[in-house]
Design a protein around this motif. Structure first.
Motif, short mmCIF file in Angstrom:
data_model
loop_
_atom_site.label_atom_id
_atom_site.label_comp_id
_atom_site.label_asym_id
_atom_site.label_seq_id
_atom_site.Cartn_x
_atom_site.Cartn_y
_atom_site.Cartn_z
N THR A 267 0.83 -1.21 0.00
CA THR A 267 0.00 0.00 0.00
C THR A 267 0.86 1.26 0.00
O THR A 267 0.56 2.24 -0.68
CB THR A 267 -0.92 0.00 1.23
N ARG A 274 1.71 6.98 -6.63
CA ARG A 274 0.67 7.97 -6.94
C ARG A 274 1.24 9.39 -6.79
O ARG A 274 1.00 10.26 -7.61
CB ARG A 274 -0.53 7.78 -6.01
N SER A 326 -3.24 0.36 8.52
CA SER A 326 -4.42 1.22 8.62
C SER A 326 -4.08 2.68 8.33
O SER A 326 -4.80 3.38 7.62
CB SER A 326 -5.04 1.09 10.01
N GLU A 329 -3.22 3.02 4.53
CA GLU A 329 -4.46 2.93 3.75
C GLU A 329 -5.30 4.19 3.91
O GLU A 329 -5.89 4.68 2.96
CB GLU A 329 -5.26 1.70 4.18
N GLY A 330 -5.37 4.69 5.15
CA GLY A 330 -6.13 5.92 5.38
C GLY A 330 -5.56 7.09 4.62
O GLY A 330 -6.30 7.92 4.05
N THR A 331 -4.22 7.20 4.55
CA THR A 331 -3.59 8.29 3.79
C THR A 331 -3.90 8.14 2.30
O THR A 331 -4.23 9.11 1.62
CB THR A 331 -2.08 8.28 4.03
N LEU A 332 -3.78 6.91 1.79
CA LEU A 332 -4.08 6.68 0.38
C LEU A 332 -5.53 7.05 0.06
O LEU A 332 -5.81 7.67 -0.96
CB LEU A 332 -3.81 5.21 0.04
N TYR A 333 -6.44 6.66 0.96
CA TYR A 333 -7.85 7.00 0.76
C TYR A 333 -8.05 8.52 0.73
O TYR A 333 -8.75 9.06 -0.13
CB TYR A 333 -8.69 6.39 1.87
N GLU A 334 -7.41 9.23 1.67
CA GLU A 334 -7.57 10.69 1.71
C GLU A 334 -7.00 11.34 0.46
O GLU A 334 -7.59 12.29 -0.08
CB GLU A 334 -6.88 11.25 2.96
N GLN A 336 -6.73 9.93 -2.53
CA GLN A 336 -7.66 9.65 -3.63
C GLN A 336 -8.90 10.53 -3.55
O GLN A 336 -9.40 11.03 -4.56
CB GLN A 336 -8.05 8.17 -3.60
N ARG A 337 -9.38 10.74 -2.32
CA ARG A 337 -10.56 11.59 -2.15
C ARG A 337 -10.27 13.02 -2.56
O ARG A 337 -11.08 13.67 -3.22
CB ARG A 337 -11.00 11.55 -0.69
N THR A 360 -0.82 12.02 8.95
CA THR A 360 -0.11 10.74 8.79
C THR A 360 1.20 10.75 9.59
O THR A 360 1.55 9.76 10.24
CB THR A 360 0.18 10.50 7.30
#
Length: 1209
Positions: A267, A274, A326, A329-334, A336-337, A360
């Motif tokens: 991840t 990215r 976690s 993944e949370g950073t990647l989600y933010e 992407q958002r 993070t």
């Protein structure tokens, strides 16, 4: 870390640029290879003037729509324009930009926007002259920008390009506002003209700045061909070799280490790539990205290295590997958002990205710190278990000590924990800022005292402050205070060496900063041990470095020391509904369906959100029992459902937990248990009035026994001084400790008297009665239910009828009357019961059942030759038919009932029938007749002193004036009626007045006040169970959102209201919702759907005789035909609507139809006819409050029509 361009000739591989920013995607060669940038790009041909035809880049297809082209262009000028002003500096490396290319791209962006503005200006229907000038000026600005590019500094040209784009945005927004306003025919002219003039003035200023000295004026308004970038290339960025290599190695490692670690590396690698692929978007956050990625690698390497070293601690390692996963993944989600929210431009907010990265950074830093602490603690604990000095404690140690008591590692926080935020914050502040803290946590068994103590113990700030000096001791396994001291000595590995154990312990605690939790201290604070327990507390409190947290069952603190604070005023309360629901869902560990969620909400409320009960219910649900199945089982089994396993102790059984408290009742308190039984029988609590009645049969003062029960947290004191019990405790006591017969006889006498007393007239004395009875509604209900089952005699019938009339005026419920009716044999009792039952069924909108019951009542009254009951039943039939919109039949029955009441001299019945007849005329839009009927009824109510009837008539008159657009008079009537209802405590009347007042404010465009009235009314309707009122409020709130153009919210409100109306059989409500939904679709240009909704609504209005609704539907249908250029159809619909509005005395609707006809004739260039319509509409609008905006718009149209007529001449 850097996004460098060390080799300018090398471009990023295609895989790294899967999603390049719009307008920056690389063009491809015929072979498909990615084109490469050059450090010194070839000299491009000079930018073409706007009037020339440049080459068209292949990546911008002419098939793209104008809206997409405008969006792409705006992103280009913002992104590339910034790069052109100055070379970017990223991690010390300068990235040069192709200035000429950037300028060409910027001009292309401005050109796309200019075309849009020019086209849109030609479709504006108001202030056309100014709009046309704005469109022409947009083209002039593009020509001026191209002419200036060779004569001005590049940065100035780009700066003016951005300025022009902002100006075009204002123009498009103003055109859109004009278009939206014209759809709903709202005035907008003067303000719109002023804004357009400001845009023209700003354009002139830019033109003067762009015009070089001595040059000609390049402001032709001729539309020109499209300018597009010739060879757009992305900004180069290389891979972060070192970090990527580590991550790839971890991800692809063949050795058998923790799976979460591999996933975390994978991840993190995805996140890094990215960042690299979108280097242009993250160019301002390079340093932060470098630090965060290095921290990720640091934590990965720590866990990986310790995997072999501490294999026995694999659970700890897995926990922290999952924690790292976690965070990543949370950073990647933010990320992407943020990218998704940035739209097609991919222009990210630097502060927002920084905030994500900073979060993070903090989380990984905390993870590394916690990881180090955890491994050290585990190691120390392991060493202690292997090499502890057992002989030191041989003389005083109990024969068997649980292993959990001899480790200094505190128990983990429950894996599911929600709520208690305020208590944790308060404890944290006290512990860190007001040392040494002494904090008690009190409460009933199963309320969550231990979980709260652990949550405080595991708080991040607390852990950082105390490190491994956080001790937790479960006192329920210690026989006395000496054992507690010995357990603590073993935890801290203190050698006594001939010293007194107490002195050895306290000396250590007085010199080391320590947090100690003594859980369930009540187990050693009893009987003969209490004195020594107080001594222990005093000596612990004397340690200046010790922070003490004490959990105790009950609500009474030890008085031997001074406590810093209590986390709760008396004892810990149950969880909030939200926290309880989150706890249940997390424990069940699956998604609940809508019915399951609804059942869960009800189920958790039934157990008073008590934590232990929630856990036990969640375990049942996790084992396969749906909340839908659990709810009826709870209603049937109560405490047995969540009894748990008593053999596992208090933490796993409600029965064991509650019984432990009951067994703690002192033997000297002989009446405490009987009082507890009485409290368990009364769901609403034991109030002062009932306590006074019971005092006669209790030998000792009730307050003495109550104090004992309160100290044990078996009961608590409610808002009004009543004694209450938490639901699981109450049901356990009910099951195993029934009320003694002599106390039950006293309760029976008390509640019979209270029920009969509750039937009082609605006058100024009713609020005091309501306050006294409403607190014990559930107690009365339970009592009467038992009486119906065991003794359904005349006394019971009298009590049920009286209490049912009280419920009718407060919280309508036909359950008691329905349950008793089959048992009543007496004709007189049955007719009285049927009378109140029909009223309750009508009040709860069960019209079919109400109709059947009223018909039966009329037949039975006829058999008994009871004229009054015949009249009452006939009046009921008329009222039900009125609610079902069967107005002719309703009028017939009400007139018949009125004559019957007049024959027996019942003025009240006469007045009520006259009032209902007036309301029928109101529904049929016969306002003069309606006003006359209601005013006659009001006089009759005044004569007999019936204040409730007077208030209802005032409310009806207010609604009539509202329909006639007499808003001041309507507001006055409704406010007066509301005050009368409030004085009598009639919440239904209050809510109805507030709803009508909200509708008036809505008509006057005072939307905040309207929303406030309607939301208050909706809450009141919900509290009293009026679905009709709730539906009407939802419909009105939906109409407000529609007027504010919040169409999704409006549609949701209206569809919900329509469903409620349909369930209740209210056809008028259904029609009004369909009409509003049709108008929403009309505003969204979904004309076929809109036409279908409006035609259905019109037909339904015609069936039920709602001519006002018919007229409004015709207005909207005419507007659709007007939009579709079907002018004859539109004119016919507007004219029919105008005639209906005149017939129903709807002046506002009449004027609005003229207003619509004026716009129609204006579009058809019949200026003379349009002028007449606008003039007539203006005259009517001027006479109606709240229509000033329409008056202004009529004035503007009249002025414009005069100018057009003069131009034609």
């Amino acid at each position: 870390m850097s996004f460098s361009s060390a080799s300018p000739a090398v471009s990023s591989p295609p895989s790294q640029l899967a999603h390049p920013p719009p307008m920056l995607s690389a063009s491809r060669s015929p072979t498909g290879a990615m084109a490469q940038s050059s450090a010194t790009p070839a000299s491009p041909s000079p930018p073409a003037l706007i009037s020339q035809s440049p080459r068209v880049a292949p990546h911008l297809s002419d098939s793209l729509g104008p809206r997409t082209m405008r969006t792409l262009a705006l992103g280009a000028v913002t992104t590339v324009g910034l790069a052109a002003l100055a070379p970017l500096t990223v991690a010390g490396t300068r990235i040069a930009g192709d200035g000429v290319f950037n300028l060409t791209l910027a001009v292309a962006a401005v050109r796309h926007a200019a075309v849009s503005v020019h086209e849109q200006s030609r479709g504006v229907k108001h202030n056309k002259k100014l709009a046309f000038q704005v469109g022409d000026k947009a083209v002039a600005l593009v020509n001026a920008l191209v002419a200036a590019e060779g004569l001005m500094p590049l940065s100035d040209v780009i700066s003016n390009a951005e300025r022009i784009m902002r100006l075009f945005g204002c123009a498009r927004e103003e055109f859109h506002r004009t278009e939206t306003a014209s759809r709903v025919r709202l005035p907008h002219g003067k303000k719109n003209a002023g804004e357009l003039q400001k845009i023209l003035d700003e354009a002139e200023t830019i033109l003067r700045q762009l015009k070089p000295p001595g040059s000609s004026n390049p402001t032709s308004s001729k539309l020109v061909s499209q300018v597009q970038p010739v060879n757009p290339l992305p900004v180069d960025a290389t891979v972060l070799d070192g970090i990527e290599l580590v991550l790839e190695t971890t991800m692809n490692a063949s050795d058998n280490f923790l799976p979460p670690l591999k996933t975390a590396a994978q991840t993190a690698l995805q996140l890094l790539r990215r960042f690299k692929a979108k280097a242009q978007s993250y160019r301002s956050n390079v340093t932060e990205i470098e630090i965060v990625m290095q921290l990720v690698v640091d934590m990965l390497e720590r866990i990986r290295a310790d995997t072999v070293r501490h294999a026995a601690a694999s659970e700890t390692l897995i926990e922290f590997a999952q924690r790292l996963l976690s965070v990543v993944e949370g950073t990647l989600y933010e990320v992407q958002r943020l990218e998704a929210a940035s739209g097609v431009e991919h222009i990210l907010s630097v502060p927002t990205v920084s905030a994500v990265l900073a979060g993070t950074h903090v989380k990984i830093n905390d993870g590394i710190r916690d990881y180090q602490t955890s491994v050290a603690t585990w190691t120390a604990g392991a060493v202690h278990c292997i090499d502890r000095n057992v002989e030191m404690l041989v003389s005083s140690q109990p024969p068997a000590v649980p292993a959990s008591l001899i480790t200094r590692i505190p128990p983990p926080l429950p894996h599911v924990f929600h709520g208690r935020e305020a208590e944790i914050a308060l404890a944290r502040d006290q512990i860190l800022n007001h040392q040494p803290a002494r904090i008690p946590i009190l409460g009933a068994g199963g309320i969550g005292k231990t979980s709260l103590a652990l949550a405080i113990l595991h708080n991040a700030d607390i852990k950082a402050h105390f490190a491994d000096q956080r001790l937790f001791l479960a006192c329920d396994s210690a026989p006395d205070t000496d054992a507690i001291v010995n357990y603590l000595l073993r935890m801290l590995q203190i050698e006594v060496s001939g010293r007194d154990p107490w002195d050895a312990l306290l000396t250590t605690l007085d010199s080391t900063t320590t947090l100690l939790v003594l859980d369930n201290f009540e187990t050693v604070y009893t009987g003969n041990h209490r004195q020594k327990a107080d001594l222990l507390l005093q000596r612990l409190a004397a340690c200046s470095c010790l922070t003490l947290i004490l959990t105790m069952r009950g609500a009474s603190l030890p008085k031997s020391i001074t406590w810093s604070l209590s986390l709760v005023e008396s004892s810990l309360q149950p969880l909030s509904p939200d926290s309880a629901q989150s706890t249940f869902i997390d424990l069940v560990d699956r998604e609940l369906s809508a019915p399951e969620h609804s059942a869960m909400v009800t189920l958790l409320a039934r157990v008073d959100h008590m934590p232990l009960a929630i856990v036990l219910l969640a375990h049942l649900a996790a084992d396969g029992l749906s909340p839908v199945d659990l709810l009826p089982r709870w209603d049937k089994e109560r405490a047995q459902l969540i009894s748990g396993d008593p053999e596992q102790g208090r933490l796993y059984s409600i029965q064991a937990s509650v019984q432990l408290s009951i067994d703690s009742i002192p033997k000297s308190a002989v009446e405490a248990l009987p009082l507890l039984s009485v409290c368990s029988y009364l769901a609403d609590g034991l109030y002062a009035g009932t306590q006074a009645s019971l005092a006669a049969v209790f030998d000792q003062p009730i307050s003495c026994s109550a104090d004992v029960l309160r100290r044990l947290a078996l009961v608590y004191v409610g808002q009004y001084g009543e004694l209450r019990m938490l639901s699981p405790i109450r049901h356990h006591v009910c099951q195993y400790y029934p009320v003694d017969p002599r106390y039950m006889d006293c309760l029976r006498s008390r509640y019979f008297h209270l029920a009969v007393e509750s039937d009082q007239p609605m006058d100024e004395h009713f609020p005091a009665l309501n306050a006294r009875v409403s607190m014990e509604v559930q107690n009365l209900t339970v009592f009467l239910e038992e009486e119906i089952q065991q003794r359904p005699n005349s006394d019971t019938a009298e009590a049920v009828v009286a209490f049912s009339w009280f419920l009718y005026w407060t919280i309508p419920s036909p359950a008691l009357a329905t349950a008793l009716l089959p048992h009543v044999k007496s004709s007189g009792d049955s007719l009285k019961l049927m009378d109140v039952l029909v009223s309750l069924l009508r009040s709860t909108h069960q019209y079919t059942d109400a109709m059947q019951m009223a018909t039966q009542m009329r037949a039975r009254a006829a058999d008994a030759q009871d004229t009054r009951s015949i009249a009452n039943a006939t009046q009921h039939l008329g009222g039900i038919e009125r609610m079902l919109s069967d107005y002719p039949t309703a009028r017939s029955h009400l007139q018949e009932a009125q004559n019957l009441f007049e024959g027996i001299g019942d003025c009240l019945g006469q007045a009520q029938c006259m009032q209902s007849l007036g309301e029928i005329e109101y529904m049929l839009d016969n306002y003069p007749t309606a006003r006359s009927c209601v005013q006659e009824a009001q006089k009759l109510f005044e004569r007999i002193g019936a204040r409730l009837g007077q208030a209802q008539c005032m409310k009806a008159l207010g609604n009539i004036e509202h329909a006639l657009s007499n808003y001041p008079a309507a507001r006055g009537h409704l406010q007066e009626a509301k005050n009368l209802f409030e004085g009598m405590g009639v919440r239904l009347g209050q809510a109805q007045c507030m709803r009508s007042l909200g509708d008036i404010e809505c008509m006057l465009d005072n939307h905040p006040a309207a929303r406030r009235y309607l939301q208050e009314a909706q809450n009141l309707f919900e509290a009293i169970g009026s679905r009709l009122g709730q539906a009407q409020c939802m419909r009105s709130l939906g109409n407000i959102e529609y007027m504010l153009h919040n169409y999704p919210t409006a549609r949701s409100c209206l569809q919900g209201a329509q469903n409620l109306f349909e369930v209740m059989g209210d056809r008028l409500g259904q029609a009004q919702c369909m009409q509003s939904l049709g108008n929403i679709e009309r505003m969204l240009d979904n004309y076929p759907t809109a036409r279908g909704c409006l035609q259905d609504a019109q037909k339904l209005c015609e069936v039920i005789g709602d001519r006002l609704g018919q007229a409004q539907c015709m207005q909207s249908l005419g507007d659709i035909e007007h939009k579709l250029n079907n002018y004859p159809s539109a004119r016919s619909l507007f004219q029919e609507a105008q005639i209906l509005s005149e017939e129903t005395s709807d002046r506002s609707g009449q004027a609005y139809c003229m207003y619509l006809l004026g716009h129609l004739e204006k579009d058809l260039n019949d200026y003379k006819q349009a002028l007449q319509y606008f003039t007539d509409a203006r005259t009517i609008f001027l006479a109606i409050e709240g229509h000033a905006r329409f008056v202004d718009d009529c004035d503007e149209n009249i002025e414009e029509l005069h100018e057009l007529m003069q131009t034609d001449k």
